[in-house]
Design a protein around this motif. Structure first.
Motif, PDB file in Angstrom:
ATOM      1  N   GLN A 151      55.437  92.865 -21.021  1.00  0.00           N
ATOM      2  CA  GLN A 151      56.797  92.515 -20.596  1.00  0.00           C
ATOM      3  C   GLN A 151      57.505  91.708 -21.682  1.00  0.00           C
ATOM      4  O   GLN A 151      58.701  91.889 -21.940  1.00  0.00           O
ATOM      5  N   VAL A 171      53.090 100.187 -16.813  1.00  0.00           N
ATOM      6  CA  VAL A 171      54.111  99.351 -17.468  1.00  0.00           C
ATOM      7  C   VAL A 171      54.323  99.829 -18.898  1.00  0.00           C
ATOM      8  O   VAL A 171      55.459  99.920 -19.397  1.00  0.00           O
ATOM      9  N   THR A 225      57.735 101.290 -20.336  1.00  0.00           N
ATOM     10  CA  THR A 225      58.391 100.659 -21.485  1.00  0.00           C
ATOM     11  C   THR A 225      58.675 101.716 -22.552  1.00  0.00           C
ATOM     12  O   THR A 225      59.769 101.756 -23.149  1.00  0.00           O
TER      13      THR A 225
END
Length: 1775
Positions: free
Chosen positions: A1574, A1627, A1631
């Motif tokens: 993140q 994730v 991304t």
């Protein structure tokens, strides 16, 4: 009524007429002529009476006529008529009326009557009346009258004979009396008759007066008659006896000596007639030998046998001649005396010897006569030594009586033959009756010697020679001599001789002394005492000495023999008295040899028989040489026996070469033979009163003491008591004897040296009779009085006494060597007694007395030295307490003299003596302590003369003395002694026998210091006076003043001595002493240091404190490391003190702390000394060396001291001080940061008081300009301390470097590894130190600091210590050290933060240091090559406490993590700082974090990588914006690859999670991974255009990699979904997608990211599809071995199916996106990749899963649009 009175005359006339009438009547018938004559006579008388007034004269004139009738009447021969006539004639005679003519007629008439034998008695009466009433008869008439009497003496009638004899005697006397009267009448007329010329005319001597002529003629004829010659004058003599003649001669000589002395004619007769006559008559006696002829003849003719009557009378004549005419007849008397001596010979008849001895006795009672003999003979050359011969003869005579018993008298007294009996009875009249004879026991006084028993009778009163046999004039036969008579006379003679000589000489000596005193008094102007007698002539001394020299040998020989033989107490007493008076006389005349001889005799007699006494023997030997010459002269004695018999006796006295000459006392061997002890008969008469031990070296049997021994002992005591002044060297003999007697009697010394009867030491061998028991106290008392009387002796005599006692004591000492026998303490006891009574003149005898007693004190025999010490100490105590004049306080010399022996006793090694000495000191202190004054140094030195070899009790006693001194006497002693008190107290501290005393003595030193403090001013005054005096003396001598610590003021010197002594104690071998002394030293300096002058502090610092530190450091470093098992007894020693090294460590700690504290509290004072910086350096050096000590306790304490001196408050300017203190000049009170507030004056001391005293003392020295203080600093000016602090910094750095330096590679075992507390303390010092040096702290210093901090935390700990350092292995706790390190950096960081810009360049360095610590989490630091176990990996039970110690690296994880937090925190504050950017701090942080991030599960602690991730995220969140900001500068270029590497290492770690990781944990960990992705998507990818392409590419590749499922190798069915990190993959993929389809690429950079993301995505799809096809193919071919396997495959299949569906959906999504996107936005490469997927998709058609199939359809569908490439201007991705 007078014959001439008228009445008498009238009566005479009447009587005469009556007589004539009677005559007339009688003759009327027979004799008419007579009748007529009578009648005419009547007429004649009447006529005379009528005519004359002087009738008597007229009668005399006519006396011839008057007498005629009576003469005629006598002629008738009728008795009646004759008697009548003779009566009438006598009446006339009695009225002196007879003329010469008439007298002649009368004599003629008497002669006729005599011839006719008529009226013989009446005749004698008439003659007598005629001669006695007047002097008219002379010449022939007189001679006729005398002859008439002689003729009547020889008639047949006894009565007539006797009457005639008496008449002759009276007539002879009358003749001489007339001459005396005549001389008296003519006295004064100068009528000197011419000297007599020869004897030419024997008949008349014309020169003599009538009476004298008569006397001369008479005497001459008497001599003729005795010589049996015809008389010249006494014509008509018919018969004469010699005996009668000798009697007449004797009476004349005896009664009228003056006649012979005054008239030369008579003197001539004496010489020419009397003496030859006597000598001639003596010849039979001389020639006669006993037994040569017998019988006795009554014939008067001389015969060749001694004739008693003549012999006896001759001796009487000789006695008279000697007595009266000695001066005239010197030569003759010599002959007489020699004869007399010969008559004593044993070969002469007994009676002859008896009368001879009586004659000798007569001489002996005349001392003046004896003196004349001595002068005339003994003192003349070539003359017979008459006086000596007499004495020797007496001795020889006495001896012969013992040897030859009663030779001429065999009959016993009880059976005396015939007529002799009466003689014998007469002889013993007045004497004691002679009882039993024969040698048996008898009560009668007697002498007994070798079996010969001789009774003793009383023969005369003392001093008179009352003879018995010389008076036997009626005896013709020799009388029988009773046994013992001769002995008794000889004995009396001896005693009288001694008594006479001694009293005469002593009387004359006294006169001489009085005269000398009178002369001295006259010289001094005093009135001389009048002396009645004239003093003796100058030559008198020679005469006296000659008399004594002549007689002493003989006397001594005789007296000694008699003493030996005496059985009677009173006789013994007399003999002893004689010996004593002789000894005393010899002493007074300074005749040493005879004096010693007599004393030796008494001494020998006092001792038991055969008692060998060295002093007597040796003395005798000396004497014998002197005596030999004298005795050889005895040869002239007539005795055939040798004098040697006297001395031939064991108990006797003089003996040697038997007597060839007189030798010695004590029978050793005589003539080569051992003499027997007393024969039984001799011993039998002696009463034994005591049995005792002899005083000898070898143990012998017992000896006996008789009553006589005790009697002699009393005489000896009497001699010493009364005549001590003349004893001189004989004291030795006397005292030696007394010593032996005292020993035998068992007298032992008591208090003060008095001898008391003591229990016999040797047991029952001492036996005393009741008699002697009652005597003992008396003897003891006399002995004491004897020595008490020494106070009356003169100084010389006293010295003799002392010398004798000393030499006696020396003998006793020699005897006591080498044996344990009780020694003789007589001499020592009596030395004590003598000293005590002579206190008034103690000075003159003190040295010899004490010198000897000190020798006694060193004797090996305990009893002996005990008494020596008793004597010395008693004397000292008595001397000090005696009231001297002047008193001791004014007589310093005497006081020191008295105390000196006390000091000398310190040299004695025996503990018992030192004990006595110290007890004495204690008593002196208690009684005379206040008045010791100048004696103090000596007393103190005695107390302090202790040695370690002396034993506890001694030291304890000495210490008692010291305690008494310190508690009671400090104020009374001179202040100059205080230093000695300190020295002595110190010496007790240093002794090692008794620890408690050492500790107490240190307490005393504290008390002493208190005393100094309280009495400071008084002590200072006194010491200064003394100092001034000493300086003056030193100047006069031209020498420098020599005292310790000069030139400090004297009072300060006292303190310095105290400090120095405490300093010595601080390095004592015993830990307790060191500790106590150290505490006392520092307390004292703290409490009383204010009294010291400033210059003195210099000495304190350098000579006391630093010297002490040096010593302690040296001892500590060399101390033994051997373990001490126990502390003596059962005391257990704690392990921290069980080696000498550990014990010394404690001392080092105490000392260093004390010195540091002084530097801290007294710094204001010390800084004013010139060399404070130097002292500071030295102190730091000590701190450093202690800190580097291998002993943890020392090193730690050193750092504490370091801390203490660093916290010193810098003195501020004067103005800030309180007014009161400023007024007193007291330094500000400093605060001790460790121990609370401690005032400068010391604990519990009133500050003002001490300082006011200090102030006053200081003032005094200020005024004398001795100590100039530097001027106070100017206002506002601080003292410059930087140099001090930098010096401290350097010390700290050196210490740190040294102790953290790892061991060299070669060392097997590290020699020493510093402890954690030490390192902690070391690091903790830095903050305080930094406050002082921050002004100049540089990068270099920071670097140095870093080295030390790194080194410190790298040091491992011992595994057995780790449990104590870390509470538990599992808790993540920092150690104190780690805390301290971080604190140090924190302090620094804060200082930089607020500091100037220049300081901030240090940030990177701090980061660097912290990052180093962060690395420890994964890579613990190495300590050299030392192998360490990692504490985190070690299981607790693997490190057993009892296992051999190994080194354990600490759990660095908490520390590293804390450091990391600090880094993050710091970076947060400083990220934008120029230096931080320039020095690439961010890159370094990332680089450091890569290690834990990469290790992840392999990290030692799980928390580490988690913290690392969170830290990274925090740092990046701050740092990335900064990095982007400075992108253009290129300063962060190198950071991106590091960051990419960090992400890569973390997200795709090589380490596998642990097997036991739970699902929940796994999910948490995955969430962390997601967080990182993140961050990438929020903080990195959006800003791709500011970031290097390579970096973005790497990120995309990572996301791609992450988006593909990655699975663990082992998992359970339930876990599969989780383990696949689906969330993470998702994730990543999202991304990727997010950045793939970003149409908003506003910058080339964003387009680049999109392209990169697409490329990655397609690549991943290709991989997944291909793997799926492969798996499908395989699974169809391989049979499964089990249901388990099938179940697993299903699970895997399901996982793959899910993944493939995900990929297929993504492809279809992508296809949609591509269609929508502008063609120019899509890179040709992307197309190529998409098309390349197609074949793979086609291969998947064979799959068995319906889900996959449907997804596959959706994915394949869009491809239809790409069957033909659309027309486009873009080719190969390029425009």
């Amino acid at each position: 009524m007078s014959t001439s009175s008228p009445e008498a005359v009238k009566k005479l006339l009447e009587n005469m007429q009556t007589d004539l009438r009677s005559l007339s009547m009688e003759c009327k018938k027979k004799f008419p002529p007579v009748k007529e004559a009578a009648e005419s006579g009547i007429v004649k008388i009447k006529t005379i009476a009528a005519r004359n007034t002087d009738i008597l004269a007229a009668l005399k004139e006519n006396s011839s006529e008057v007498v005629q009738p009576f003469l005629m009447g006598c002629g008738t021969k009728e008795p009646k008529i004759t008697q009548l006539c003779l009566a009438a004639i006598q009446r006339l005679m009695s009225h002196e009326v007879v003329s010469e003519a008439a007298a002649g007629n009368i004599i003629n008439m008497l002669w006729q009557l005599m011839e006719n034998g008529l009226e013989e008695l009446k005749l004698l009466q008439t003659v007598l009346v005629l001669l006695t009433t007047n002097t008219v008869v002379h010449d022939e008439v007189l001679s006729k009258a005398i002859v008439l009497c002689f003729r009547l003496h020889f008639t047949k009638d006894n009565i007539t004979n006797n009457t005639a004899a008496a008449t002759v005697r009276q007539v002879v006397t009358v003749v001489f009396e007339r001459m005396v009267a005549e001389d008296e009448r003519f006295k004064g007329m100068a009528e000197e008759p011419p000297p007599v010329q020869g004897n030419s005319n024997r008949r008349s001597v014309s020169t003599l007066r009538p009476s004298a002529k008569d006397a001369y003629m008479l005497f001459q004829d008497l001599c003729q008659l005795v010589n049996a010659d015809a008389p010249y004058w006494l014509v008509g003599m018919t018969e004469m006896t010699r005996t009668f003649g000798l009697e007449l001669l004797e009476s004349v000589l005896n009664d009228f000596p003056g006649v012979f002395l005054q008239h030369q004619e008579f003197s001539f007769l004496l010489k020419e007639r009397v003496c030859p006559l006597v000598i001639k008559l003596f010849s039979p006696n001389i020639k006669f030998r006993q037994g040569s002829s017998g019988g006795s003849a009554a014939s008067p003719a001389p015969v060749e046998k001694p004739y008693f009557p003549i012999c006896m009378r001759l001796l009487r004549v000789v006695s008279v001649l000697i007595k009266h005419f000695y001066s005239l007849l010197v030569t003759e008397c010599e002959i007489f005396l020699s004869l007399l001596v010969k008559f004593l010979d044993g070969e002469k008849p007994q009676w002859l010897r008896a009368v001879a001895v009586e004659s000798v006795h007569r001489l002996c009672v005349q001392p003046h006569l004896l003196r004349s003999f001595c002068q005339s003979y003994d003192m003349k050359q070539h003359s017979t030594k008459v006086f000596r011969d007499i004495v020797n003869a007496l001795g020889s005579f006495i001896q012969s009586l013992f040897i030859v018993p009663s030779a001429g008298n065999p009959a016993s007294v009880n059976a005396v033959a015939g007529g002799s009996g009466s003689a014998a009875q007469t002889a013993v009249q007045g004497g004691q009756g002679v009882a039993g004879v024969g040698g048996g026991l008898t009560t009668q006084a007697a002498f007994e010697y070798r079996g010969t028993w001789i009774p003793l009778m009383t023969v005369s009163v003392q001093g008179s020679a009352k003879a018995t046999y010389l008076e036997m004039l009626d005896k013709v036969e020799p009388p029988s001599i009773p046994e013992g008579y001769a002995m008794s006379v000889a004995f009396s003679a001896l005693l009288d001789l001694v008594r006479g000589i001694t009293s005469m000489i002593e009387r004359e000596l006294s006169l001489e002394e009085e005269a000398a005193a009178a002369e001295a008094a006259t010289r001094e102007g005093l009135e001389a005492p009048a002396s009645e007698e004239s003093p003796p002539e100058p030559l008198a001394h020679q005469v006296w000495e000659e008399m004594v020299n002549a007689c002493w040998c003989g006397l001594l020989a005789a007296l000694s023999l008699l003493l030996d033989a005496s059985t009677d107490e009173s006789a013994t007493e007399s003999i002893l008295k004689a010996e004593l008076t002789m000894a005393s006389l010899c002493g007074r005349l300074s005749l040493v040899t005879p004096r010693d001889a007599f004393i030796t005799a008494i001494c020998k007699a006092s001792l038991p028989p055969h008692y060998a006494l060295t002093v007597l023997s040796s003395n005798a030997t000396t004497l014998s040489n002197k005596i030999n010459a004298r005795l050889s002269e005895l040869v002239c004695l007539p005795s055939t026996m040798d004098i040697r018999h006297f001395f031939n006796k064991t108990t006797g006295t003089l003996s040697s070469a038997a007597a060839s000459k007189l030798s010695h006392f004590s029978g050793y061997s005589i003539q080569g033979q051992n003499v027997q002890i007393i024969s039984p008969s001799s011993e039998s008469h002696q009463q034994v009163v005591a049995v005792g031990q002899p005083l000898t070296v070898q143990h012998q049997g017992t000896v006996v003491l008789t009553a006589k021994n005790i009697q002699c002992m009393r005489t000896l005591l009497n001699l010493a008591h009364c005549h001590g002044a003349v004893l001189g060297t004989s004291w030795q003999l006397v005292l030696a004897t007394l010593q032996h007697l005292v020993w035998i009697l068992g007298l032992k010394p008591g208090v003060g040296g008095v001898l008391k009867p003591g229990r016999a030491v040797e047991g029952p061998s001492t036996v005393l009779t009741t008699a002697v028991m009652t005597d003992l106290p008396v003897i003891s008392n006399i002995l004491s009085r004897l020595f008490e009387s020494s106070q009356y002796l003169d100084d010389v005599s006293l010295h003799h006494l002392i010398n004798a006692l000393c030499s006696l004591s020396m003998e006793a000492m020699e005897m006591a060597y080498g044996n344990n026998k009780e020694p003789s303490l007589f001499a020592v006891a009596k030395l004590l007694e003598t000293g005590l009574v002579n206190m008034d003149r103690i000075e003159i005898l003190w040295r010899p007395l004490t010198a000897h007693l000190l020798e006694v004190c060193q004797h090996p025999n305990a009893r002996m030295r005990e008494w020596g010490a008793e004597a010395v100490t008693s004397l000292i105590k008595a001397g000090l307490s005696y009231k001297h004049e002047p008193p001791l306080s004014q007589n310093q010399r005497l006081q020191l003299l008295l105390l000196n022996p006390l000091k000398e006793l310190s040299n004695v090694l025996h503990a018992d003596i030192r004990q006595k000495q110290l007890e004495c000191v204690l008593q002196i202190l208690q009684s005379q302590g206040d008045s010791l004054g100048p004696g103090w140094p000596l007393v103190l030195n005695v107390i302090g003369a202790i040695r370690n070899d002396q034993g506890e009790s001694l030291i304890r006693t000495a210490f008692q003395c010291l305690q008494l001194v310190v508690t009671d006497f400090l104020p009374t002693m001179p202040c100059t002694c205080l230093q000695i008190v300190v020295e002595v107290a110190g010496s007790f501290g240093l002794q090692n026998q008794e620890l408690n005393i050492s500790l107490t003595s240190i307490g005393l030193l504290w008390n002493i210091s208190d005393y100094f403090f309280q009495r400071g001013e008084a002590i200072t005054d006194e010491l200064e006076r003394e100092e001034a005096l000493l300086e003056k003396q030193a100047q006069e001598k031209g020498e420098p003043l020599n005292r310790p610590f000069h030139p400090a003021p004297p009072f300060d010197c006292l303190w310095l001595c105290l400090y120095a002594k405490l300093g010595e104690l601080c390095v004592d071998p015993r830990p307790a002493v060191r500790k106590s002394a150290g505490q006392t030293l520092f307390s004292t300096i703290a409490a009383h240091g204010t009294l010291l002058q400033q210059p003195t502090w210099h000495i304190v610092v350098w000579k006391v404190l630093f010297h002490l530190l040096d010593c302690v450091r040296k001892s500590s470093t060399t101390a033994d490391k051997e373990k001490i098992e126990s502390g003596g007894g059962n005391i257990l020693i704690h392990h921290s003190r069980d080696t000498a090294e550990k014990q010394w460590a404690e001392t080092w700690v105490l000392t260093l702390a004390g010195v540091a504290r002084i530097f801290n509290t007294r710094r204001y004072l010390l800084q004013q000394l010139g060399d404070f910086f130097k002292a500071w350096e030295v102190l730091l050096d000590h701190i450093q060396s202690a800190a580097l000590s291998k002993n943890n306790e020392v090193s730690l304490a050193a750092l504490k001291s370091f801390q203490e001196i660093l916290q010193i408050v810098t003195p501020v300017k004067d103005a800030d001080k309180s007014d009161a203190l400023a007024a007193m000049g007291v330094p500000p009170v400093l605060v001790d940061p460790l121990g609370g507030a401690t005032t400068a004056a010391g604990p519990g001391r009133p500050l003002l008081r001490s300082d006011s005293l200090a102030e006053r003392l200081a003032q005094r020295y200020m005024n004398s300009a001795q100590a100039q203080l530097p001027p106070p600093p100017a206002p506002g000016e601080e003292l410059d301390d930087s140099a001090l602090w930098w010096s401290a910094w350097n010390t700290w750095y050196r210490t740190g470097t040294e102790c953290t330096r790892p061991p060299p590679p070669g060392a097997d075992k590290p020699s020493f590894i510093p402890s954690q507390p030490f390192l902690t303390a070391l690091v903790q010092i830095f903050p305080a130190l930094y406050q002082h040096v921050k002004g100049g702290f540089s990068m270099e210093d920071l670097r140095k600091l870093g080295v030390i901090l790194h080194g410190a935390v790298s040091v491992p700990i011992s595994s057995d210590a780790s449990p104590f350092i870390l509470p538990s292995y599992t808790e993540a706790v920092l150690t104190s050290l780690q805390e301290a390190v971080l604190t140090a950096l924190d302090v620094l960081q804060k200082a930089i933060c607020v500091g100037p810009e220049t300081l901030q360049v240090m940030y990177p360095a701090i980061f660097e240091q912290l990052l180093l610590f962060v690395e420890f989490s994964c890579k613990p630091p190495q300590y050299g090559k030392l192998e360490t176990k990692h504490v985190a990996n070690a299981k607790y039970n693997q490190i057993q406490l009892f296992a051999p110690a190994e080194w354990v690296a600490l759990n660095y994880v908490p520390f590293a993590e804390r450091s990391l937090e600090v880094v993050v925190d710091l970076y947060h504050k400083t990220a934008c700082h120029k230096a931080v950017i320039n020095e690439k701090v961010l890159q370094n942080i990332i680089k450091t974090l890569r290690m834990p991030l990469g290790l992840k599960y392999a990290c030692p602690a799980e928390s580490t990588w988690k913290l690392a991730v969170s830290s990274l995220l925090k740092v990046l969140s701050i740092g990335l914006p900064v990095a982007r900001q400075h992108a253009s500068s290129g300063k962060f270029d190198t950071m991106w690859p590091e960051l990419a590497g960090a992400f890569e290492d973390f997200l795709f770690t090589k380490s596998t999670p642990p097997d036991n990781l739970s699902i929940q944990e796994f999910q948490k960990n995955e969430a962390i991974d997601v967080e990182v992705v993140q961050l990438i998507s929020t903080e990195i990818l959006p800003f791709a255009n500011f970031i290097p392409k390579e970096f973005v590419g790497q990120i995309m590749a990572m996301l791609n990699k992450g988006s593909i499922h990655s699975q663990s190798s082992s998992f359970t069915e339930a876990e599969i979904d989780v383990r696949m990190r689906e969330e993470f993959s998702k994730v990543c993929f999202e991304t990727l997608l997010q950045f793939s389809f970003s149409n908003k690429a506003t910058t080339p950079q964003e387009g680049y990211i999109s392209r990169m993301a697409l490329s990655v995505l397609l690549q991943r799809a290709q991989d997944v599809l291909r793997r799926y096809v492969e798996d499908e193919r395989l699974s169809g071919r391989c049979p499964l071995p089990s249901a388990q396997r099938m179940k697993l495959d299903c699970h895997l299949l399901r996982q793959q199916v899910t993944e493939i569906i995900f990929v297929l959906k993504a492809v279809s999504t992508l296809m949609d996106s591509l269609k929508k996107t502008q063609p120019e936005n899509v890179d040709s490469n992307t197309w190529a990749q998409v098309i390349a997927l197609y074949p793979t998709l086609v291969e998947c058609i064979t799959c068995s899963s319906s889900e996959v199939s449907s997804a596959l359809k959706e994915a394949l569908g869009p491809f239809k649009d790409f069957m033909q490439p659309p027309v486009s201007k873009v080719q190969n991705g390029e425009s």
